[in-house]
Design a protein around this motif. Structure first.
Motif, mmCIF file in Angstrom:
data_model
loop_
_atom_site.group_PDB
_atom_site.id
_atom_site.type_symbol
_atom_site.label_atom_id
_atom_site.label_comp_id
_atom_site.label_asym_id
_atom_site.label_seq_id
_atom_site.Cartn_x
_atom_site.Cartn_y
_atom_site.Cartn_z
ATOM 1 N N LEU A 1 4.990 -1.321 -3.722
ATOM 2 C CA LEU A 1 3.806 -1.661 -4.505
ATOM 3 C C LEU A 1 2.562 -0.973 -3.970
ATOM 4 O O LEU A 1 2.426 -0.726 -2.773
ATOM 5 N N GLY A 2 1.687 -0.648 -4.905
ATOM 6 C CA GLY A 2 0.441 -0.005 -4.520
ATOM 7 C C GLY A 2 -0.406 0.299 -5.734
ATOM 8 O O GLY A 2 -0.137 -0.165 -6.840
ATOM 9 N N ASP A 3 -1.450 1.080 -5.505
ATOM 10 C CA ASP A 3 -2.389 1.426 -6.570
ATOM 11 C C ASP A 3 -2.849 2.862 -6.351
ATOM 12 O O ASP A 3 -3.500 3.173 -5.352
ATOM 13 N N GLU B 1 0.852 -1.197 0.000
ATOM 14 C CA GLU B 1 0.000 0.000 0.000
ATOM 15 C C GLU B 1 0.888 1.247 0.000
ATOM 16 O O GLU B 1 0.673 2.209 0.753
ATOM 17 N N ALA B 2 1.890 1.240 -0.870
ATOM 18 C CA ALA B 2 2.907 2.296 -0.869
ATOM 19 C C ALA B 2 2.364 3.636 -1.323
ATOM 20 O O ALA B 2 3.013 4.668 -1.104
ATOM 21 N N GLN B 3 1.188 3.667 -1.940
ATOM 22 C CA GLN B 3 0.617 4.963 -2.311
ATOM 23 C C GLN B 3 0.279 5.775 -1.059
ATOM 24 O O GLN B 3 0.109 6.990 -1.137
ATOM 25 N N ASP B 4 0.208 5.116 0.101
ATOM 26 C CA ASP B 4 -0.063 5.798 1.362
ATOM 27 C C ASP B 4 1.220 6.128 2.120
ATOM 28 O O ASP B 4 1.164 6.708 3.207
ATOM 29 N N PHE B 5 2.372 5.736 1.591
ATOM 30 C CA PHE B 5 3.664 6.122 2.151
ATOM 31 C C PHE B 5 4.070 7.470 1.570
ATOM 32 O O PHE B 5 3.660 7.838 0.464
#
Length: 702
Positions: free
Chosen positions: A502-504, A478-482
């Motif tokens: 990785l993320g979306d 959930e790297a879009q939240d990092f």
């Protein structure tokens, strides 16, 4: 006997022979008494035996999942059986099952038909012909299914998705499962990518990106076993429930010692924070339960640092910290001579030379320790020059007092103390509102998750990063939240930029933190140290669900990051209008209808946590065996669950029922959140509404 029956009987006999051999090896190993003594050599031998016992026990349940008939150029055809771990014939020591991570096994995933087949081996590229690619389903030692996805001898050779569709159609339980038997070619490329690369993976909902990352860890341990250790690898997950959800994949792949943590937990341990922030469940609840928050949300794609989490996660904030720390260093040594007693003096110039010269290669906190320790040794040597016992006693007493007083004149160099001083000193570039708010809660002894990147960065610049603090590889889910700053800090703790990120972006629902573009991550690394992959194929949901969810993205978000479905058809998406008066009754009736099928996991997704609590209480009173999932949850137990949509990210369920899908709960700014909720469903999706549906939902349903 037809071809299928012939193939089934052939594989059943092969399985029986294999299980007999494995069982014989396991029985022999179990007959050897477990060594509990202190001899190191015997301890190592026992560890090897125990590892073999565990591997063989797993092989008894499922020795392999695939068969590949391959003829290397100029050689005879070989029948290669592929499993989660290798199995060797005890008499010949030759492999009878090939580990899925071995170079030749990559053909099982990458071959898509035709005459050209090759794979990379240590000795170079190996070319040849594939004659047969066969999938096998074995559960608890019983052969359940045989499916040829390629056969050179049949008419019109082609690779079929039939077996993949079969596996995707299975019902869900309360744990993420490995996909080792159904890894697709584009996923295999990521899994087998080189170690010292920061992989950035944009994956649509259901593309298997989390599972791919876990399989990549298993591959790296196999491929680089002399260079990396499982205990020095880490997965940073969004919350504790997600950690529990993925917990069985790695042990099933035989690599169970990999660390799994939230970023907040790891940071708090490293920084030894007394009042450590937990993962941001409370912040999530506060944000998403405030239905009017959307008025301040922008989707312009600009950097937008108005939120404290966005600002403190930016590289601009890192630059401010760098400037502050650079200015701090020259002021560390108190500008005075040190006199432990009258007549003894250690000049400031000497102390400063130690700090700025001899110990310059140490971080400043370590330098401070070394200088103060050296001053103490100087005192001890000077004390030996005392003319009498009485003088020694008097000097020693004064030296203890003055040494303690002098040490207090040095600035505190632990991360939190420096961070507090920075906020008090009001350096240019930090918005006044953020300074005021941060000073307020720091004064109360609190630290928020948004402060952790800065605290860790200060730690990394002022303290020594010791070997046990470093990682061989880092996975960020959930790297879009990092934030970019979080990743930049982690890069100081990992060897060789070895990341799987990785993320979306379509699931970037936390507007107060995180990123808006993967370029924010890519620019942290040199171009040669990073690689970008896009996984666009979704394996989770039926075509009907994916098409509907894509419509939400197109019309509600305006993005082209759409999913390409696997050809697996199911029930249409259900939009059901129920009046406000019949809301509770309508939800209960819909749940009863869904439970009438074969589903094992069902989720009711609300807009807020408070609505989830109320719905849980209502349905429990109607005798439904239902679990409430909140932000503090550490386990997902399956069955029927009720939770707010924002906590469902990363999970998946056989069926999903979304409640109150109206303009009041899901305005245009919440299209991403609704998309997250819809894409949790594997087989069946219901949207219940009483008031007006959002226009983008109307359009998606057309």
């Amino acid at each position: 006997m037809d071809d299928f029956q012939s193939a089934y009987q052939e594989e059943k006999q092969r399985l029986d022979d294999m299980l007999q051999m494995v069982d014989s090896q396991l029985t022999r190993l179990k007959s050897i008494p477990v060594y509990t003594g202190q001899d190191f050599t015997e301890q190592m031998l026992e560890a090897h035996r125990e590892e073999s016992r565990q591997q063989l026990a797993r092989s008894v349940r499922e020795p392999y999942f695939g068969r590949l008939d391959f003829a290397e150029a100029g050689k005879n055809k070989s029948e290669l059986y592929i499993g989660k771990q290798g199995v060797y014939d005890p008499e010949s020591s030759k492999p009878v099952v090939i580990d899925w991570r071995a170079p030749v096994a990559s053909l099982f995933y990458s071959f898509t038909g035709g005459d050209d087949a090759s794979y990379e081996a240590p000795e170079g590229v190996i070319e040849g012909l594939v004659y047969l690619k066969r999938n096998l389903v074995i559960r608890q030692g019983i052969l359940e299914r045989v499916a040829d996805t390629y056969n050179r001898e049949s008419e019109g050779p082609a690779v079929s998705d039939e077996f993949l569709v079969y596996r995707l159609g299975e019902n869900k339980d309360n744990r993420l499962r490995d996909i080792v038997s159904t890894i697709q070619a584009e996923q295999d490329l990521i899994i087998r990518a080189a170690k010292n690369t920061a992989l950035i993976i944009q994956g649509v909902a259901g593309s298997g990106k989390t599972t791919v990352a876990l399989h990549r860890l298993a591959f790296l341990l196999y491929q680089y076993k002399e260079q990396i250790k499982a205990e020095r690898m880490v997965i940073f997950a969004p919350n504790h429930m997600f950690i529990d959800y993925i917990s069985e994949v790695l042990p099933e792949l035989g690599v169970g010692d990999i660390q799994q943590s939230t970023f907040a937990d790891w940071a708090a341990r490293l920084l030894d924070l007394e009042n450590a922030p937990q993962d941001d469940a409370n912040e999530l609840t506060r944000w998403f339960d405030s239905l009017d928050h959307r008025q301040s949300v922008t989707h312009s794609g600009k950097e937008n640092l108005e939120y404290p989490g966005r600002f403190k996660g930016s590289m601009a904030f890192k630059s401010i910290l760098d400037g502050y720390l650079d200015r701090l260093e020259p002021t560390c040594v108190p500008e005075q001579d040190f006199e432990p007693w009258d007549g003894a003096k250690l000049p400031f110039s000497v102390i400063a030379d130690w700090f700025n010269g001899e110990y310059r290669h140490y971080p400043i906190a370590r330098r401070k320790e070394r200088v103060l320790a050296r001053i103490h040794r100087w005192i001890e040597m000077e004390l030996k020059k005392s003319p009498s016992a009485a003088a020694l006693k008097e000097r020693k007493k004064k030296a203890q007092q003055r040494e303690k007083s002098y040490a207090k004149k040095w600035p505190e160099l632990d991360s939190l103390a420096i961070y507090k001083r920075l906020m008090q000193d009001k350096p240019d570039g930090i918005p006044s509102s953020i300074l005021k708010e941060t000073r307020s809660y720091l004064k109360e002894g609190q630290v928020k998750e948004e402060d952790l990147a800065a605290l860790l960065y200060i730690f990394s610049r002022t303290q020594e990063i010791e070997g046990e603090m470093t990682f061989d590889h880092v996975v960020i889910d959930e790297a879009q939240d990092f934030s970019p700053f979080q990743v930049a800090v982690l890069d100081r703790f990992v060897k060789g930029h070895s990341f799987t990120i990785l993320g979306d972006l379509s699931q970037a629902i936390h507007y107060y933190k995180g990123i808006q573009s993967w370029e924010e991550m890519q620019t942290l690394f040199q171009p040669e140290d990073t690689a970008y992959y896009a996984l666009t194929r979704s394996y989770r949901s039926t075509m009907e669900i994916i098409d509907f969810a894509n419509g939400i993205l197109e019309r509600g978000v305006g993005t082209d990051l759409l999913a390409v479905p696997v050809f697996r058809s199911g029930e249409p998406v259900n939009l059901l209008k129920i009046t406000e008066r019949d809301r509770e009754k309508g939800i209960a009736e819909t749940l009863t209808k869904v439970l009438g099928g074969s589903h094992r996991t069902v989720a009711l997704l609300t807009r807020t946590m408070e609505e989830a609590r109320e719905l849980h209480e209502t349905l429990a009173a109607k005798s439904f065996d239902i679990h409430l999932i909140g932000g503090e949850q550490r386990q997902y137990t399956g069955g029927i669950s009720v939770l707010p949509a924002y906590l469902s990210k990363g999970l998946e369920f056989d069926a999903v029922i979304l409640t109150d899908v109206d303009t009041a709960h899901y305005g245009v700014h919440d299209a991403r959140l609704l998309y997250v909720g819809c894409t949790r469903a594997l087989h069946e999706l219901w949207l219940l509404h009483g008031r007006e549906l959002p226009q983008y939902v109307h359009s998606a349903a057309e």
